[in-house]
Structures are given as C-alpha cells and as structure tokens.
Write an enzyme that holds these catalytic residues in place. Sequence first.
Site, PDB file in Angstrom:
ATOM      1  N   SER A 212       6.745  13.692   6.068  1.00 15.70           N
ATOM      2  CA  SER A 212       4.882  13.111   6.601  1.00 15.70           C
ATOM      3  C   SER A 212       3.881  13.689   7.791  1.00 15.70           C
ATOM      4  O   SER A 212       4.354  13.818   8.158  1.00 15.70           O
ATOM      5  CB  SER A 212       5.881  11.619   7.806  1.00 15.70           C
ATOM      6  OG  SER A 212       4.875  11.356   7.347  1.00 15.70           O
ATOM      7  N   THR A 252      -1.179   5.128  -7.638  1.00 13.79           N
ATOM      8  CA  THR A 252      -1.630   5.479  -7.956  1.00 13.79           C
ATOM      9  C   THR A 252      -1.628   6.274  -6.462  1.00 13.79           C
ATOM     10  O   THR A 252      -1.645   5.946  -5.804  1.00 13.79           O
ATOM     11  CB  THR A 252      -3.333   5.031  -8.028  1.00 13.79           C
ATOM     12  OG1 THR A 252      -3.549   4.339  -9.150  1.00 13.79           O
ATOM     13  CG2 THR A 252      -4.840   5.362  -7.898  1.00 13.79           C
ATOM     14  N   CYS A 338       9.467   4.033  15.857  1.00 18.27           N
ATOM     15  CA  CYS A 338       9.593   3.354  14.385  1.00 18.27           C
ATOM     16  C   CYS A 338      10.922   2.577  14.813  1.00 18.27           C
ATOM     17  O   CYS A 338      11.277   1.370  14.128  1.00 18.27           O
ATOM     18  CB  CYS A 338      10.372   4.488  13.712  1.00 18.27           C
ATOM     19  SG  CYS A 338       9.438   5.852  13.032  1.00 18.27           S
TER      20      CYS A 338
END
Length: 398
Positions: A212, A252, A338
């Site tokens: 990440s 995209t 998280c």
Amino acid sequence: MSKEHPSGRPQGGIYLDYQATTPTDRRVVEAMLPWFTERFGNPHSDAHAYGWQAEDAVEQARKEVAASLKADAREIVFTSGATESNNLAIKGAARFRRTHEGRNGVVTLATEHKCVLESARALAKDGFEVTILPVRSDGLVDLERMRAALDERTAIVSVMGVNNEVGVIQPIAAIAEQVRAAGAWLHVDAAQAVGKIPLDVGTLGIDLLSLSGHKLYGPKGVGALYVRRRPRVRLEPLFDGGGQERGLRSGTLPTPLCVGLGLACRLATDEMAEESARLAGLRQIFLDRIETKLGPVTINGSLEARVPGNLNLRFPDAPAHKVIDAAGGLAISTGSACSSAAVEPSYVLRALGLSDEEAACSLRIAFGRMTTTEEAIRGAELLAAAVIATRAQAAAAE
C-alpha cells in the site's frame, strides 16, 4: 518543535504513529503533480500522445514497484491499496483453485490484519474450510502448527510479513517451504514490510504479495498486488469491467497515484539500509529515556524479530486511552487504525496471550522518516509523564 521538516512533516506536535500512515514524501508529491494537470491523459487511451505519455509513466512506475520486490514488472497489478490487494489475492486464489483443482482450504494467522481475517471468514460462509492458527507469545508463527494445518486440500495460506501492531517479522522463507510442500500458494500482506525489510519474492518463495502506498511515504488510494507468473498463479477477479491489469483489476488507473507509488517504492528501497539503522537508534533512545523515567517496561512481541521503527509497550495500571489523552501533542495509538472503531482491547495482543487488561494498557509507538532525535527524546518524556499522571489519577480515585 513547530518548524516544518524539509521532507514535509506536518507542523505542530510529535507524530509517532507511522504504522497507521505516513506523510507523502515531498519528492513523491513533486513527481505526481504534473500528472494531475499538464499530463492528464488516460493511460488506456492508445490513439494519441496524451494516452501514450500516461501509459509510459504507469509502466515506469510498475517497473519501480517490481524492482522493490525483485519481481518482473508484468507481475505487478495496481490496486487501490493493500485491503483490495488482500481481498483479491485471498478470495481470487481460493475461488480459482476450488473451481479448477478442488482445493478448498484457507489458512491464516490470528494476528493478521482485519481485511485478511474478514476475507477468510467471508470464504468460510461460502463453504471453504478456514483455519485461523494461533501464534506464539512472541507474535511469531508456530511452524509445527502451520505444518500440521496444511494438506492437499489447502489452496492459499496468508501470512503478514510484518505485523501492523507489534512489528514482528514472520519467517516467510520457512513458511513458504511448508506451503510449497503442500502444493498451496503463499500470500504475504507486506503493507508494513516494503521498504522496511529486504524483499525478494523469488528467493522467499512468495506467490502473491500486497502493498500500500500510504505505508511507505506514497499517496493514499493506491497499492499493488504481486502475482507470480512462473509457475503461474491464477485468480478470479473481484469485479468485472474493461479488463485492465491483465483482467484482474478492471478500471482506469490513476496515473498520478501510480507514479507516486513507483517513486515511493524506489526511494524506500534505495534508502532502506541507512534508514533502518537510524530508526533502530531512535527506538533505543526512546526506550532508554522511557526506562529512565519509569523503570523497566514490557515490550509486547519479539524485540529481535521486529522492524526497527516499532515499539509496542505495556504500562500496567495505566489504560492506554487515558495515557493518550494525557499525552497532549503526542500522536501514538493503541493499534491498527483500520479497526479503530472497536472499543475492545487489541485482538492481536490477545492472540499473544495478553489478558484484556494487559492489552488495554498497551501502546504502539512507530518512528519514521521524518522523526528527529529531539522528537524521540521529547516523545518519551511526554509519554512517561502521561503514564505517571494516569497512574496518580487512578490512585487518587481509589
């Protein structure tokens, strides 16, 4: 203390929560900026120069991400971050192997990130045989238990390279040997490992690896998944679309974010050795100062098998949330950002054998690229004072 760091540290306070997120390195920001404005083409547009230019930038970033893992650029799939990468790796591999090979087993550890554990639980609801293994008291895998959990039905094993709360480094090569012997695939959540420890996916025997951007001084909203090509690892995609990223991740690509991730990976890899030594020094300075003020403190998890920027400390009779409140201006945490909505004590620390009370009195401290020696010293003093004040308040209330 409020003067801005040349690399871009936010003004004010002392930030020691680098495992939750990192500031985007100014060099990365500068590299990204043109791709938001002058070079705004869609990297999937192949009819004009705007698209070609963006495509070239994305492919260069792909090479830089791959180089940080000693992988082939064709093995890198861009995603929105490690959570998506983990979901794609675990669910995609498990579903493909059950359909095509009849393998129905998923194995992971009790200390994994929530998105890994929840992915495994989602698969259990879909009929997969899920095994969540306990860890040793130092936070490391029990290799004998791992070996016993693997058989010809195992499709995928997921183990975090570096734990996001206690910073311990799992013995990936030893795990991979067992996984390979069972004919299973090994997935590694390396969000906390890339740029902190050397990673060679081939030497380590890794089949799938997640990372990440915002954990290594890159932008938020972008990550990557390494998918081994030889022997080939096959995945079922999570969603459908235009078939971008070899059909594994339609949509995209965000050129600026990909550029930022690529440079962040390159910088972290190039500067790893020097930065690791510096962070180990800061950690020792911090720990020495804390123990000067409070006496010996307990460190949760192995100190030897740990990334240099992490400490997870236990302060008896000083609940962590009260210590954080008392340590004004010091940014530290109780664990994973998280799962911060959960009020209960850390499940990671409980998996190490800590009681609820012990886990509730533990704090994660994480040093990073912008941390100075002065901040490490002052941070330790603020934390020690907060612990003393919290204990005194509790004693007065009795």
